[in-house]
Design a protein around this motif. Structure first.
Motif, PDB file in Angstrom:
ATOM      1  N   GLY A 195       0.754  -1.036  -0.102  1.00  0.00           N
ATOM      2  CA  GLY A 195       0.203   0.093   0.007  1.00  0.00           C
ATOM      3  C   GLY A 195       0.824   1.271   0.043  1.00  0.00           C
ATOM      4  N   GLY A 196       0.193   2.288   0.391  1.00  0.00           N
ATOM      5  CA  GLY A 196       0.834   3.654   0.277  1.00  0.00           C
ATOM      6  C   GLY A 196       0.709   4.467  -0.814  1.00  0.00           C
ATOM      7  N   ALA A 197       1.140   5.794  -0.756  1.00  0.00           N
ATOM      8  CA  ALA A 197       0.734   6.940  -1.648  1.00  0.00           C
ATOM      9  C   ALA A 197       1.027   6.439  -3.106  1.00  0.00           C
ATOM     10  CB  ALA A 197       1.284   7.998  -1.310  1.00  0.00           C
ATOM     11  N   LYS A 198       2.259   6.053  -3.334  1.00  0.00           N
ATOM     12  CA  LYS A 198       2.878   6.194  -4.595  1.00  0.00           C
ATOM     13  C   LYS A 198       3.244   4.889  -5.106  1.00  0.00           C
ATOM     14  CE  LYS A 198       4.426  10.911  -4.633  1.00  0.00           C
ATOM     15  NZ  LYS A 198       5.660  11.723  -4.720  1.00  0.00           N
ATOM     16  N   ASP A 201       7.311   4.668  -6.173  1.00  0.00           N
ATOM     17  CA  ASP A 201       8.306   4.103  -5.234  1.00  0.00           C
ATOM     18  C   ASP A 201       8.500   2.605  -5.104  1.00  0.00           C
ATOM     19  OD1 ASP A 201       8.343   6.804  -4.289  1.00  0.00           O
ATOM     20  OD2 ASP A 201       7.130   6.770  -2.970  1.00  0.00           O
ATOM     21  N   LYS A 202       7.452   1.956  -5.584  1.00  0.00           N
ATOM     22  CA  LYS A 202       7.164   0.540  -5.353  1.00  0.00           C
ATOM     23  C   LYS A 202       7.299  -0.136  -6.461  1.00  0.00           C
ATOM     24  CE  LYS A 202       5.711   1.532  -0.661  1.00  0.00           C
ATOM     25  NZ  LYS A 202       4.429   1.819   0.211  1.00  0.00           N
ATOM     26  N   ILE A 203       7.572   0.174  -7.760  1.00  0.00           N
ATOM     27  CA  ILE A 203       7.482  -0.266  -8.884  1.00  0.00           C
ATOM     28  C   ILE A 203       8.151  -1.789  -8.990  1.00  0.00           C
ATOM     29  CG2 ILE A 203       8.165  -0.331 -11.616  1.00  0.00           C
ATOM     30  CD1 ILE A 203       6.760   2.543 -11.310  1.00  0.00           C
ATOM     31  N   GLY A 220      -4.235   1.445  -0.758  1.00  0.00           N
ATOM     32  CA  GLY A 220      -3.668   2.696  -0.650  1.00  0.00           C
ATOM     33  C   GLY A 220      -3.931   3.531  -2.008  1.00  0.00           C
ATOM     34  N   GLY A 221      -3.299   4.714  -1.803  1.00  0.00           N
ATOM     35  CA  GLY A 221      -3.254   5.611  -3.028  1.00  0.00           C
ATOM     36  C   GLY A 221      -2.912   4.580  -4.340  1.00  0.00           C
ATOM     37  N   MET A 222      -1.808   3.690  -4.045  1.00  0.00           N
ATOM     38  CA  MET A 222      -1.239   3.160  -5.156  1.00  0.00           C
ATOM     39  C   MET A 222      -2.177   2.719  -5.981  1.00  0.00           C
ATOM     40  SD  MET A 222       1.474   0.290  -4.806  1.00  0.00           S
ATOM     41  CE  MET A 222       1.983   0.470  -2.991  1.00  0.00           C
ATOM     42  N   ARG A 289     -13.091  11.566  -3.731  1.00  0.00           N
ATOM     43  CA  ARG A 289     -11.725  10.665  -4.009  1.00  0.00           C
ATOM     44  C   ARG A 289     -11.749   9.722  -2.990  1.00  0.00           C
ATOM     45  NH1 ARG A 289     -10.315  16.004  -2.759  1.00  0.00           N
ATOM     46  NH2 ARG A 289     -12.414  16.204  -2.884  1.00  0.00           N
ATOM     47  N   VAL A 290     -11.074   8.632  -3.445  1.00  0.00           N
ATOM     48  CA  VAL A 290     -10.715   7.181  -2.677  1.00  0.00           C
ATOM     49  C   VAL A 290      -9.777   7.475  -1.678  1.00  0.00           C
ATOM     50  CG1 VAL A 290      -9.939   4.945  -2.840  1.00  0.00           C
ATOM     51  CG2 VAL A 290     -10.821   6.191  -4.625  1.00  0.00           C
ATOM     52  N   LEU A 291     -10.073   7.195  -0.205  1.00  0.00           N
ATOM     53  CA  LEU A 291      -9.272   7.330   0.925  1.00  0.00           C
ATOM     54  C   LEU A 291      -8.941   6.063   1.575  1.00  0.00           C
ATOM     55  CD1 LEU A 291     -10.369  11.008   2.251  1.00  0.00           C
ATOM     56  CD2 LEU A 291      -8.502  10.295   0.634  1.00  0.00           C
ATOM     57  N   MET A 317      -3.321   0.933   3.709  1.00  0.00           N
ATOM     58  CA  MET A 317      -4.289   0.755   2.994  1.00  0.00           C
ATOM     59  C   MET A 317      -5.110   1.825   2.572  1.00  0.00           C
ATOM     60  SD  MET A 317      -4.081  -2.588   2.135  1.00  0.00           S
ATOM     61  CE  MET A 317      -2.311  -2.239   1.946  1.00  0.00           C
ATOM     62  N   GLY A 318      -4.961   3.113   3.328  1.00  0.00           N
ATOM     63  CA  GLY A 318      -5.589   4.310   2.887  1.00  0.00           C
ATOM     64  C   GLY A 318      -4.976   5.362   3.744  1.00  0.00           C
ATOM     65  N   VAL A 319      -5.775   6.605   3.761  1.00  0.00           N
ATOM     66  CA  VAL A 319      -5.096   7.583   4.486  1.00  0.00           C
ATOM     67  C   VAL A 319      -5.314   7.407   6.012  1.00  0.00           C
ATOM     68  CG1 VAL A 319      -5.301   9.976   4.717  1.00  0.00           C
ATOM     69  CG2 VAL A 319      -5.798   9.055   2.746  1.00  0.00           C
ATOM     70  N   PHE A 320      -4.651   6.614   6.578  1.00  0.00           N
ATOM     71  CA  PHE A 320      -4.812   6.057   8.028  1.00  0.00           C
ATOM     72  C   PHE A 320      -4.378   7.009   9.144  1.00  0.00           C
ATOM     73  CE2 PHE A 320      -1.039   4.702  10.377  1.00  0.00           C
ATOM     74  CZ  PHE A 320      -0.020   5.487   9.462  1.00  0.00           C
ATOM     75  N   GLU A 321      -3.950   8.291   8.716  1.00  0.00           N
ATOM     76  CA  GLU A 321      -3.637   9.236   9.560  1.00  0.00           C
ATOM     77  C   GLU A 321      -4.942   9.778  10.127  1.00  0.00           C
ATOM     78  OE1 GLU A 321      -2.296   8.937   6.723  1.00  0.00           O
ATOM     79  OE2 GLU A 321       0.021   9.661   6.742  1.00  0.00           O
ATOM     80  N   MET A 322      -6.046   9.675   9.299  1.00  0.00           N
ATOM     81  CA  MET A 322      -7.413  10.024   9.372  1.00  0.00           C
ATOM     82  C   MET A 322      -8.259   8.877   9.860  1.00  0.00           C
ATOM     83  SD  MET A 322      -8.370  12.673   6.495  1.00  0.00           S
ATOM     84  CE  MET A 322      -7.474  13.168   5.384  1.00  0.00           C
ATOM     85  N   GLY A 348       7.471   2.326   7.718  1.00  0.00           N
ATOM     86  CA  GLY A 348       7.149   3.271   9.161  1.00  0.00           C
ATOM     87  C   GLY A 348       5.497   3.103   9.298  1.00  0.00           C
ATOM     88  N   ASP A 349       4.656   3.238   8.290  1.00  0.00           N
ATOM     89  CA  ASP A 349       3.324   3.419   8.558  1.00  0.00           C
ATOM     90  C   ASP A 349       2.750   2.237   8.728  1.00  0.00           C
ATOM     91  OD1 ASP A 349       3.311   6.223   7.922  1.00  0.00           O
ATOM     92  OD2 ASP A 349       2.990   5.802   5.729  1.00  0.00           O
ATOM     93  N   SER A 350       3.186   0.970   8.331  1.00  0.00           N
ATOM     94  CA  SER A 350       2.399  -0.246   8.606  1.00  0.00           C
ATOM     95  C   SER A 350       2.923  -0.921   9.880  1.00  0.00           C
ATOM     96  CB  SER A 350       2.722  -1.367   7.626  1.00  0.00           C
ATOM     97  OG  SER A 350       3.237  -0.824   6.380  1.00  0.00           O
TER      98      SER A 350
HETATM   99  P1  AMP Z   1       4.103   5.652   1.423  1.00  0.00           P
HETATM  100  O1  AMP Z   1       4.973   6.292   2.217  1.00  0.00           O
HETATM  101  O2  AMP Z   1       4.413   5.399   0.009  1.00  0.00           O
HETATM  102  O3  AMP Z   1       4.018   4.115   2.166  1.00  0.00           O
HETATM  103  O4  AMP Z   1       2.738   6.136   1.570  1.00  0.00           O
HETATM  104  C1  AMP Z   1       2.173   6.395   3.002  1.00  0.00           C
HETATM  105  C2  AMP Z   1       1.076   7.491   2.678  1.00  0.00           C
HETATM  106  O5  AMP Z   1      -0.041   7.118   1.675  1.00  0.00           O
HETATM  107  C3  AMP Z   1       0.182   7.616   4.091  1.00  0.00           C
HETATM  108  O6  AMP Z   1       0.740   9.057   4.558  1.00  0.00           O
HETATM  109  C4  AMP Z   1      -1.142   7.587   3.749  1.00  0.00           C
HETATM  110  O7  AMP Z   1      -1.863   8.766   3.984  1.00  0.00           O
HETATM  111  C5  AMP Z   1      -0.964   7.709   1.926  1.00  0.00           C
HETATM  112  N1  AMP Z   1      -2.302   7.167   1.560  1.00  0.00           N
HETATM  113  C6  AMP Z   1      -2.522   5.815   1.646  1.00  0.00           C
HETATM  114  N2  AMP Z   1      -3.794   5.684   0.793  1.00  0.00           N
HETATM  115  C7  AMP Z   1      -4.045   6.707   0.151  1.00  0.00           C
HETATM  116  C8  AMP Z   1      -4.827   7.256  -0.705  1.00  0.00           C
HETATM  117  N3  AMP Z   1      -6.140   6.697  -0.900  1.00  0.00           N
HETATM  118  N4  AMP Z   1      -5.017   8.755  -1.118  1.00  0.00           N
HETATM  119  C9  AMP Z   1      -4.164   9.694  -0.628  1.00  0.00           C
HETATM  120  N5  AMP Z   1      -3.081   9.050   0.168  1.00  0.00           N
HETATM  121  C10 AMP Z   1      -3.011   7.595   0.644  1.00  0.00           C
END
Ligand code: AMP
Length: 391
Positions: A195-198, A201-203, A220-222, A289-291, A317-322, A348-350
């Motif tokens: 998961g994660g944002a981008k 970074d993980k291709i 996640g955003g990915m 938007r998907v969160l 898997m999502g914007v888990f900070e919220m 760090g996040d997981s």
């Molecule tokens: P990473 O550093 O690539 O592991 O990404 C972690 C970040 O991805 C976290 O701060 C999350 O809030 C963010 N993230 C996860 N899912 C989404 C989403 N659906 N939309 C935007 N940001 C996301």
């Protein structure tokens, strides 16, 4: 198989041993926050002390960008360490030069010296060999136990081995053993969750794991970029336009293994209090938007995890900070904790999610290195490990 020498393979009695540790811990108002990384290094430190060595610890902390900055001093870490060991702990306000040399020369077996931040020198991140020699000259032997920076060829992780033979500490050995056996010799089914944002970074990780794992679950955003690559309108979701072509290639190559969310939680603003609803994966309405991943996805991913014999998880898997959009991430944390599989969590996040859930002790291995664990999952040999003596 870990084919590098470790501290078990060398005689350290009466020797001065320079140990590269990962003491890059959060410091707030001069106090150490999460001490996982310090505790992670204790078995190596204690072993060396118990076997008659004088232990000189070096590390970076934060990003002081080559300048002395008290905000990034390792002094609070040295103070903190005093509470964790019964041996004397000293601090040198430099990692090379006169003060470090004097303190190292005076250090006796059973004592610990913590050196000041290696990144107070610009040369550290450039793998400057003069800095590396300055560090190496303080000791008879070198040990790398800093898994979190082993993916960087820096003076204190790689350069130093040009001047003193290096062996691995227990933490480095454990990290490499878990991560490499999961990837190279997994008990199957082997399920990876990314998961994660981008996606960018993980291709490399996705590509490598599509070869090695039985299923690669994306969240996640990915995931958005994969949906965009399939032609869906993701509206205001985070999508990496520049990675869409790569996402298409990955989808074509890995369609039998890649698993995308079947539903998702969307919101009408990037805000914990936004209006939210759950929709099946597909077009996202304008202005939304998907969160997070949705409950059907949680169920599907949890089932795959519970059937797995090896699970590797990196990224939320999502914007888990919220809190409203953390449910998918915490549900995956629960599924990983509940499974009987060999479970490895990195990033760090997981790691934060599993710790916040109080489930950390139900996981086989929690990696202390986000970037380094990702490079291991990508199949890259870490320069800090490659530089150590072969068995
Ligand atoms: P990473 O550093 O690539 O592991 O990404 C972690 C970040 O991805 C976290 O701060 C999350 O809030 C963010 N993230 C996860 N899912 C989404 C989403 N659906 N939309 C935007 N940001 C996301």
């Amino acid at each position: 198989m870990f084919n590098k020498k470790t501290i078990r393979d060398i005689d350290v009695n009466g020797k001065k041993v320079l140990v590269r540790v990962d003491f890059n811990v959060p410091i707030k108002d001069g106090a150490v926050g999460d001490d996982t990384r310090i505790r992670g290094a204790l078995p190596t430190i204690q072993y060396l002390l118990d076997h008659g060595a004088a232990v000189i610890l070096c590390s970076h902390l934060g990003r002081p960008k080559g300048e002395r900055n008290p905000q990034y001093s390792l002094k609070p870490v040295a103070e903190y360490l005093k509470g964790l060991v019964s041996n004397p702990v000293y601090f040198a306000d430099d990692c090379i030069g006169e003060s470090a040399q004097k303190a190292a020369a005076e250090l006796k077996p059973g004592e610990i010296l913590v050196l000041e931040n290696t990144r107070y020198y610009k040369g550290e991140e450039k793998n400057d060999l003069e800095l590396a020699k300055g560090l190496a000259d303080l000791a008879d032997l070198y040990v790398n136990d800093a898994f979190g920076t082993a993916h960087r060829a820096h003076s204190s992780t790689e350069g130093v081995t040009h001047f003193k033979p290096g062996v691995a500490g227990f933490l480095l050995e454990k990290e490499i053993q878990y991560l490499s056996s999961a990837v190279e010799n997994p008990k199957r089914p082997f399920v990876a969750i990314l998961g994660g944002a981008k996606i960018s970074d993980k291709i490399g990780v996705i590509k490598n794991l599509l070869n090695k794992a039985d299923k690669v679950l994306i969240g996640g955003g990915m995931a958005n970029t994969f949906f965009a690559a399939q032609g869906y309108d993701m509206a205001d979701s985070l999508v990496q336009e520049e990675a869409i072509e790569t996402a298409k290639e990955i989808l074509a190559a890995g369609s039998d293994k890649l698993v995308l969310p079947v539903d998702m939680v969307i919101a009408n603003a990037f805000d914990n209090d936004a209006e939210k609803k759950c929709i099946d994966a597909g077009d996202v309405p304008a202005g939304w938007r998907v969160l997070d991943i949705g409950p059907k996805t949680v169920e599907c991913y949890s089932k795959l995890v519970s059937d797995a014999a090896t699970v590797v998880w990196n990224g939320p898997m999502g914007v888990f900070e919220m809190p409203e959009f953390a449910k998918g991430t915490f549900a995956v944390a629960q599924a990983v904790a509940d499974s009987d599989a060999i479970s490895i969590i990195g990033g760090g996040d997981s790691v934060a999610a599993i710790q916040e859930s109080g489930l950390a002790d139900k996981v086989t291995h929690i990696s202390t290195g986000g970037g380094a664990s990702l490079e291991m999952l990508e199949g890259i040999v870490l320069p800090g490990v490659a530089a150590l003596e072969d068995k």
